[in-house]
Write an enzyme that holds these catalytic residues in place. Structure first.
Site, PDB file in Angstrom:
ATOM      1  CG  PHE A   1      -2.374   0.399   0.747  1.00 22.75           C
ATOM      2  CD1 PHE A   1      -3.245  -0.495   0.140  1.00 22.75           C
ATOM      3  CD2 PHE A   1      -2.775   1.725   0.898  1.00 22.75           C
ATOM      4  CE1 PHE A   1      -4.500  -0.089  -0.285  1.00 22.75           C
ATOM      5  CE2 PHE A   1      -4.027   2.141   0.475  1.00 22.75           C
ATOM      6  CZ  PHE A   1      -4.890   1.237  -0.113  1.00 22.75           C
TER       7      PHE A   1
ATOM      8  CB  THR B   1       4.927  -6.065  -2.231  1.00 18.06           C
ATOM      9  OG1 THR B   1       5.277  -7.036  -3.221  1.00 18.06           O
ATOM     10  CG2 THR B   1       3.685  -6.509  -1.476  1.00 18.06           C
TER      11      THR B   1
ATOM     12  CE  LYS C   1      10.107  -2.752 -12.657  1.00 17.81           C
ATOM     13  NZ  LYS C   1      10.088  -2.024 -11.358  1.00 17.81           N
TER      14      LYS C   1
ATOM     15  CB  VAL D   1       7.455  -2.879 -19.155  1.00 15.75           C
ATOM     16  CG1 VAL D   1       8.329  -2.279 -20.248  1.00 15.75           C
ATOM     17  CG2 VAL D   1       7.965  -4.260 -18.773  1.00 15.75           C
TER      18      VAL D   1
ATOM     19  N   GLY E   1      10.550  12.461  -6.167  1.00 14.77           N
ATOM     20  CA  GLY E   1       9.737  11.240  -6.040  1.00 14.77           C
ATOM     21  C   GLY E   1       9.995  10.214  -7.131  1.00 14.77           C
TER      22      GLY E   1
ATOM     23  CD  GLU F   1      11.153   2.992  -4.972  1.00 12.85           C
ATOM     24  OE1 GLU F   1      10.800   2.798  -3.800  1.00 12.85           O
ATOM     25  OE2 GLU F   1      10.360   3.282  -5.888  1.00 12.85           O
TER      26      GLU F   1
ATOM     27  CG  ASP G   1      13.760  -0.748 -12.850  1.00 13.59           C
ATOM     28  OD1 ASP G   1      12.773  -1.068 -12.172  1.00 13.59           O
ATOM     29  OD2 ASP G   1      13.683  -0.079 -13.906  1.00 13.59           O
TER      30      ASP G   1
ATOM     31  CE  LYS H   1      10.891  -0.729 -15.315  1.00  9.06           C
ATOM     32  NZ  LYS H   1      11.351   0.649 -15.041  1.00  9.06           N
TER      33      LYS H   1
ATOM     34  N   GLY I   1       6.665   7.659 -11.329  1.00 13.85           N
ATOM     35  CA  GLY I   1       5.703   8.235 -10.394  1.00 13.85           C
ATOM     36  C   GLY I   1       4.456   7.389 -10.240  1.00 13.85           C
TER      37      GLY I   1
END
Lengths: 337, 337
Positions: free
Chosen positions: A12, A94, A123, A150, A205, A208, A219, A223, A315
């Site tokens: 969440f 999550t 992912k 992606v 933002g 992370e 990452d 992808k 975002g």
């Protein structure tokens, strides 16, 4: 006729909150125009859970999360909620965990085992076990949809699907990590150092708090594995990415020298035979040398040449838009329009 | 299980010949991978027709067309063939006629009347009567598919569809005429005059022998009408395009002066409230300032900002790839996979 579609949201954070806000704000529109009546029957965060078989009050849920940091008062194991709650779709949001893809992996398996469709923005389970997850989903007759994995909201996989209807795709390559691209663009435009530009990305933002997944290329690697499996019908996992180059060591002086040569440095993931992530020097006019917190992907089509898609890809709002796209599609397939 | 899908092709120019070649070369692939067995049961050009209810020999047909300039020996009215031949899909590939959209318009209406699906690369019937054609197709329960009318093979409408699933689209704008864009790019890159650059476009097969549809903006106007109807759910025809600017009067000196300011002149079609085609001066880095025989389209999405798609968009091969995409989709919907 409206069809009730019951959702469980697990995780969440910012995407889930944006999604829940949209479900609340656009609920009437979806009932009216699509015949889909979304009910959030369970919400789970890392500390707590909220369950209501008749549908949670989403406004109240968001207020509670904001005030207390928790969606509910009790703590219950997510797997138990996923398996035991009557629902149509698990929405798995999550955080990405590159080591073993947990807890997302267990959540996906629980959902598939209990014959629930899955919509995910996480992912890593797919990057780790795409082929076997898809096989078990198929054998259970459930859909696994992952637009948001992606390109955030940018419909990269849809575009690839459209290209692939009538032409073999020979190669896919692109800038798939918006945070790294923001950092590189910023280093170029105002001569920031890498840490300064990354700090800026965090402030806005995009990154992370632990951004190594982004800047070290992991990452992007996840992808390109998903793109390769989905679009090129390969059967790959993260382990098949032979080369993964990050941007951590790129110096302002290298960026400056390249700028003077009319070049940009970019993190480019690609797959032809094997997937890889490389840091490349591109001419300024190259379609892949996009600026800012964007993604850009080039599909090499056998008959029609290179087709390119690009757009903002960072975002919560744009990511939740992709999750919503998947939800509306699953919703349509199980009874809406 | 393979499903037989019977086609009538009307109009036998460069797109039709490329399509027929693909049907021949890839027939076995489509039977095996999609369960679709395409049979060409009739072919019509401006002078003749060939009909065989069991399927024409496509190789023989192409040879005859090349040698004699005709697909058949007899001449028969196309409408009669469309209405009386048992077939599943009319493939309408006659040339675009901006005045009254004929003969394509009559062909489409004949097909719909006789309950045949339509796949078309001829944009004018749709630009003239999109709303009423779609209504009558719907009432007959037939599909009208027109990927190739916008972007040649570039799946612009598909991309817009994917964007529109979860977000309202606020505005669409783009370079929709590859010939004009080739001409402007050429004037810029080697200081050609307008007539020289256009001659070059003809030589390369991008421009028709009468290219005014392209360079005067009418082709772009027709395409933005189709995009507005399809993607923004408007109900427009060509008459609603208030402004249509062409590039015929653009001088090499203006192009040169703009180049020195870091700008490019481009023909941009757009629709927000009303559709229009304007010749704009764009900064070099603008996503719409693409070079060459390409299309580029920017979709302004309510929540996710500007998403851009681009690629080559001229020539028979890429256009026939879009026609094939539509054929495979209609084929899948009527029994293939």
């Amino acid at each position: 006729m409206t069809e009730e579609v019951r959702l469980i949201i697990v995780g969440f954070g910012v995407v889930a909150r944006s999604l829940a806000g949209s479900l609340e704000a656009r609920g009437e529109e979806f009932r009216r125009t699509r015949g889909i009546d979304f009910h959030l029957v369970a919400a789970v965060d890392s500390k707590s859970a909220a369950i209501d078989r008749n549908g949670l009050d989403v406004r109240e849920l968001l207020r509670r999360k904001e005030e207390t940091g928790r969606v509910g008062r009790r703590s219950l194991p997510a797997t138990e909620i996923i398996e035991d709650t009557e629902a149509d779709i698990l929405v798995e949001l999550t955080p990405a965990n590159p080591l073993d893809a947990e807890p997302g992996m267990t959540h996906l398996k629980s959902a598939i085992k209990s014959s629930k469709h899955v919509v995910t923005a996480n992912k890593m389970p797919l990057a780790h076990e795409y082929p076997s997850l898809m096989t078990s989903a198929e054998s259970r007759g459930v859909q696994v949809r992952y637009s948001a994995c992606v390109g955030a909201g940018l419909p990269i996989l849809d575009f690839g699907d459209a290209c692939a209807v009538s032409e073999p795709l020979l190669k896919v390559e692109g800038v798939l990590n918006a945070t790294s691209n923001f950092v590189l663009s910023r280093m170029e435009s105002d001569s920031s150092s890498f840490p300064e530009a990354l700090e800026e990305a965090k402030k806005l933002g995009y990154a992370e708090s632990n951004p190594w997944l982004d800047v070290d290329g992991v990452d992007s690697a996840a992808k390109i594995v998903i793109i390769a499996n989905h679009t090129l019908k390969k059967s790959l996992t993260l382990k098949d990415v032979a080369i993964v180059e990050g941007i951590r060591r790129i110096s302002p002086s290298r960026v400056k020298a390249l700028r003077e040569e009319g070049k940009k440095v970019r993190m480019v993931a690609s797959v032809e035979r094997r997937p890889e992530v490389r840091v490349l020097e591109l001419p300024r006019g190259d379609p892949l040398s996009i600026d800012g917190a964007c993604n850009v992907v080039k599909f090499h089509c056998k008959y029609s040449g290179e087709r390119v898609v690009s757009g903002p890809a960072a975002g919560g709002v744009t990511t939740s838009s992709a999750v919503m796209r998947d939800l509306l599609r699953v919703g349509a397939s199980i009874g809406g329009s």
